[in-house]
Design a protein around this motif. Structure first.
Motif, PDB file in Angstrom:
ATOM      1  N   PHE A 217      25.549  30.361  -9.234  1.00 60.86           N
ATOM      2  CA  PHE A 217      24.105  30.176  -9.242  1.00 60.86           C
ATOM      3  C   PHE A 217      23.396  31.146  -8.312  1.00 60.86           C
ATOM      4  O   PHE A 217      23.963  31.653  -7.352  1.00 60.86           O
ATOM      5  CB  PHE A 217      23.744  28.736  -8.853  1.00 60.86           C
ATOM      6  CG  PHE A 217      24.068  28.392  -7.420  1.00 60.86           C
ATOM      7  CD1 PHE A 217      23.174  28.681  -6.393  1.00 60.86           C
ATOM      8  CD2 PHE A 217      25.265  27.762  -7.094  1.00 60.86           C
ATOM      9  CE1 PHE A 217      23.474  28.367  -5.065  1.00 60.86           C
ATOM     10  CE2 PHE A 217      25.568  27.440  -5.774  1.00 60.86           C
ATOM     11  CZ  PHE A 217      24.665  27.747  -4.753  1.00 60.86           C
TER      12      PHE A 217
ATOM     13  N   ASP B 260      19.240  31.560  -6.618  1.00 68.47           N
ATOM     14  CA  ASP B 260      17.900  31.028  -6.475  1.00 68.47           C
ATOM     15  C   ASP B 260      16.871  32.058  -6.955  1.00 68.47           C
ATOM     16  O   ASP B 260      16.901  33.222  -6.543  1.00 68.47           O
ATOM     17  CB  ASP B 260      17.644  30.663  -5.010  1.00 68.47           C
ATOM     18  CG  ASP B 260      16.244  30.123  -4.768  1.00 68.47           C
ATOM     19  OD1 ASP B 260      15.611  29.650  -5.717  1.00 68.47           O
ATOM     20  OD2 ASP B 260      15.796  30.172  -3.606  1.00 68.47           O
TER      21      ASP B 260
ATOM     22  N   GLU C 277      21.774  27.922  -0.035  1.00 70.06           N
ATOM     23  CA  GLU C 277      21.074  27.509  -1.245  1.00 70.06           C
ATOM     24  C   GLU C 277      20.765  28.696  -2.154  1.00 70.06           C
ATOM     25  O   GLU C 277      20.427  28.525  -3.320  1.00 70.06           O
ATOM     26  CB  GLU C 277      19.757  26.822  -0.867  1.00 70.06           C
ATOM     27  CG  GLU C 277      19.917  25.549  -0.058  1.00 70.06           C
ATOM     28  CD  GLU C 277      20.073  24.320  -0.925  1.00 70.06           C
ATOM     29  OE1 GLU C 277      19.862  24.419  -2.141  1.00 70.06           O
ATOM     30  OE2 GLU C 277      20.406  23.259  -0.368  1.00 70.06           O
TER      31      GLU C 277
ATOM     32  N   ALA D 205      25.039  19.861  -8.880  1.00 70.39           N
ATOM     33  CA  ALA D 205      24.435  20.560  -7.744  1.00 70.39           C
ATOM     34  C   ALA D 205      24.197  19.593  -6.588  1.00 70.39           C
ATOM     35  O   ALA D 205      24.476  19.905  -5.424  1.00 70.39           O
ATOM     36  CB  ALA D 205      23.129  21.222  -8.164  1.00 70.39           C
ATOM     37  N   GLU D 206      23.693  18.410  -6.898  1.00 67.96           N
ATOM     38  CA  GLU D 206      23.448  17.410  -5.862  1.00 67.96           C
ATOM     39  C   GLU D 206      24.745  16.921  -5.235  1.00 67.96           C
ATOM     40  O   GLU D 206      24.805  16.668  -4.023  1.00 67.96           O
ATOM     41  CB  GLU D 206      22.657  16.247  -6.447  1.00 67.96           C
ATOM     42  CG  GLU D 206      21.226  16.619  -6.804  1.00 67.96           C
ATOM     43  CD  GLU D 206      20.467  15.509  -7.488  1.00 67.96           C
ATOM     44  OE1 GLU D 206      19.234  15.584  -7.534  1.00 67.96           O
ATOM     45  OE2 GLU D 206      21.104  14.549  -7.980  1.00 67.96           O
TER      46      GLU D 206
ATOM     47  N   GLU E  17      27.199  18.654  -4.653  1.00 70.86           N
ATOM     48  CA  GLU E  17      27.616  19.699  -3.719  1.00 70.86           C
ATOM     49  C   GLU E  17      26.668  19.809  -2.522  1.00 70.86           C
ATOM     50  O   GLU E  17      26.864  20.652  -1.655  1.00 70.86           O
ATOM     51  CB  GLU E  17      27.691  21.045  -4.437  1.00 70.86           C
ATOM     52  CG  GLU E  17      28.818  21.143  -5.449  1.00 70.86           C
ATOM     53  CD  GLU E  17      30.184  21.017  -4.799  1.00 70.86           C
ATOM     54  OE1 GLU E  17      30.390  21.612  -3.714  1.00 70.86           O
ATOM     55  OE2 GLU E  17      31.039  20.313  -5.372  1.00 70.86           O
TER      56      GLU E  17
ATOM     57  N   TYR F 254      23.245  20.354  -2.734  1.00 69.94           N
ATOM     58  CA  TYR F 254      22.102  21.232  -2.955  1.00 69.94           C
ATOM     59  C   TYR F 254      20.892  20.423  -3.407  1.00 69.94           C
ATOM     60  O   TYR F 254      21.003  19.588  -4.304  1.00 69.94           O
ATOM     61  CB  TYR F 254      22.425  22.303  -4.002  1.00 69.94           C
ATOM     62  CG  TYR F 254      23.570  23.204  -3.596  1.00 69.94           C
ATOM     63  CD1 TYR F 254      23.483  23.990  -2.445  1.00 69.94           C
ATOM     64  CD2 TYR F 254      24.743  23.258  -4.348  1.00 69.94           C
ATOM     65  CE1 TYR F 254      24.526  24.819  -2.071  1.00 69.94           C
ATOM     66  CE2 TYR F 254      25.797  24.090  -3.976  1.00 69.94           C
ATOM     67  CZ  TYR F 254      25.684  24.855  -2.831  1.00 69.94           C
ATOM     68  OH  TYR F 254      26.721  25.670  -2.453  1.00 69.94           O
TER      69      TYR F 254
ATOM     70  N   TRP G 172      18.187  20.821  -5.404  1.00 72.59           N
ATOM     71  CA  TRP G 172      17.507  21.569  -6.455  1.00 72.59           C
ATOM     72  C   TRP G 172      16.259  20.826  -6.910  1.00 72.59           C
ATOM     73  O   TRP G 172      16.197  19.590  -6.845  1.00 72.59           O
ATOM     74  CB  TRP G 172      18.449  21.771  -7.641  1.00 72.59           C
ATOM     75  CG  TRP G 172      19.477  22.834  -7.422  1.00 72.59           C
ATOM     76  CD1 TRP G 172      19.849  23.394  -6.227  1.00 72.59           C
ATOM     77  CD2 TRP G 172      20.290  23.463  -8.420  1.00 72.59           C
ATOM     78  NE1 TRP G 172      20.837  24.331  -6.425  1.00 72.59           N
ATOM     79  CE2 TRP G 172      21.127  24.390  -7.755  1.00 72.59           C
ATOM     80  CE3 TRP G 172      20.402  23.318  -9.799  1.00 72.59           C
ATOM     81  CZ2 TRP G 172      22.045  25.177  -8.440  1.00 72.59           C
ATOM     82  CZ3 TRP G 172      21.318  24.096 -10.487  1.00 72.59           C
ATOM     83  CH2 TRP G 172      22.135  25.025  -9.806  1.00 72.59           C
TER      84      TRP G 172
ATOM     85  N   SER H 147      18.036  21.327 -16.149  1.00 71.09           N
ATOM     86  CA  SER H 147      19.288  20.981 -15.484  1.00 71.09           C
ATOM     87  C   SER H 147      19.520  19.475 -15.394  1.00 71.09           C
ATOM     88  O   SER H 147      20.647  19.033 -15.199  1.00 71.09           O
ATOM     89  CB  SER H 147      19.338  21.598 -14.080  1.00 71.09           C
ATOM     90  OG  SER H 147      18.328  21.050 -13.253  1.00 71.09           O
TER      91      SER H 147
ATOM     92  N   TYR I 232      18.480  29.222 -10.882  1.00 72.00           N
ATOM     93  CA  TYR I 232      17.731  27.966 -10.809  1.00 72.00           C
ATOM     94  C   TYR I 232      16.403  28.196 -10.092  1.00 72.00           C
ATOM     95  O   TYR I 232      16.134  29.266  -9.573  1.00 72.00           O
ATOM     96  CB  TYR I 232      18.557  26.887 -10.107  1.00 72.00           C
ATOM     97  CG  TYR I 232      18.583  26.959  -8.595  1.00 72.00           C
ATOM     98  CD1 TYR I 232      17.723  26.166  -7.833  1.00 72.00           C
ATOM     99  CD2 TYR I 232      19.460  27.805  -7.923  1.00 72.00           C
ATOM    100  CE1 TYR I 232      17.736  26.218  -6.440  1.00 72.00           C
ATOM    101  CE2 TYR I 232      19.483  27.866  -6.539  1.00 72.00           C
ATOM    102  CZ  TYR I 232      18.614  27.071  -5.803  1.00 72.00           C
ATOM    103  OH  TYR I 232      18.628  27.144  -4.428  1.00 72.00           O
TER     104      TYR I 232
END
Length: 228
Positions: A95, A97, A125, A142-143, A145, A147, A149, A190, A203
């Motif tokens: 990923f 940003d 991030e 993602a959450e 891990e 993050y 988002w 996502s 993302y």
């Protein structure tokens, strides 16, 4: 220091499903997009990780925020053995940003976009990778891990959680707000989509033209859902 179970608001004898359900609900409430903070979000994430790693009630928590190891693995003769990391499950997602990309003058259409991100030694991030397991959306992975988002509705009704696919396959459920032209350009939500192959995604693309027009303020969504 509060125990992981206290942070998640579950009993120490809660089963795996109860812990996971509590985590899923709490991580939404403390997400920065929902009025929480990054610190709260990461505290909930660490609590869940500790329980998943075998934390037991009364176990000492190290200052770094991880449970202190109880034993060192040994073989049948009592000699210490090396611990090996389990093979990751699921598909790999690399990923980037969008804001980090844009600030460097890079474009989504750059052929070497992710090579430049790796060479620039971005981290945290801004750039990295994780694995998405079966029955898990990209946002959930993602959450998991740690993050934070962007998101708002978590149901495909807005573009707050939009990502752009640079490489890989990520089919969408039939019901979502994205117009065909955005979907054809590789934009996905996502909160409802998951990759079926290893993928590279950007993302936080919610402020791109056309995507921005379909954003939903978190407060507006909360007011709407509370009266349903």
């Amino acid at each position: 220091m509060a125990s992981p179970y206290e942070i998640l608001g579950v009993d120490p004898d809660a089963d795996e499903d109860e812990v996971s359900d509590a985590y899923r609900e709490l991580v939404k409430d403390v997400h920065p997009d929902q009025g929480g903070s990054t610190e709260e979000f990461r505290a909930v994430q660490r609590a869940y990780e500790r329980i998943q790693s075998g934390y037991e009630p009364g176990e000492e928590i190290s200052p770094a925020g991880t449970a202190t190891a109880r034993t060192t693995p040994t073989d049948e003769n009592g000699a210490e053995t090396e611990q090996t990391e389990p093979e990751p499950e699921g598909v790999k997602v690399e990923f980037l940003d969008y804001e980090a990309m844009e600030s460097r003058g890079w474009q989504l259409t750059d052929d070497d976009l992710f090579e430049k991100a790796a060479d620039d030694e971005l981290g945290g991030e801004a750039y990295g990778y994780f694995y998405v397991e079966e029955n898990e959306t990209l946002l959930e992975a993602a959450e998991d891990e740690g993050y934070a988002w962007p998101f708002a509705c978590r149901g495909g009704a807005c573009t707050n959680c939009a990502v752009a696919i640079v490489d890989g396959e990520m089919p969408s459920p039939a019901s979502h707000i994205l117009p065909k032209e955005l979907h054809d350009r590789g934009i996905r939500l996502s909160c409802i989509a998951a990759p079926t192959t290893d993928a590279k995604i950007v993302y936080n693309v919610k402020h791109l033209p056309a995507i921005r027009d379909l954003l939903l303020p978190a407060s507006r969504f909360e007011q709407t859902s509370s009266t349903d």
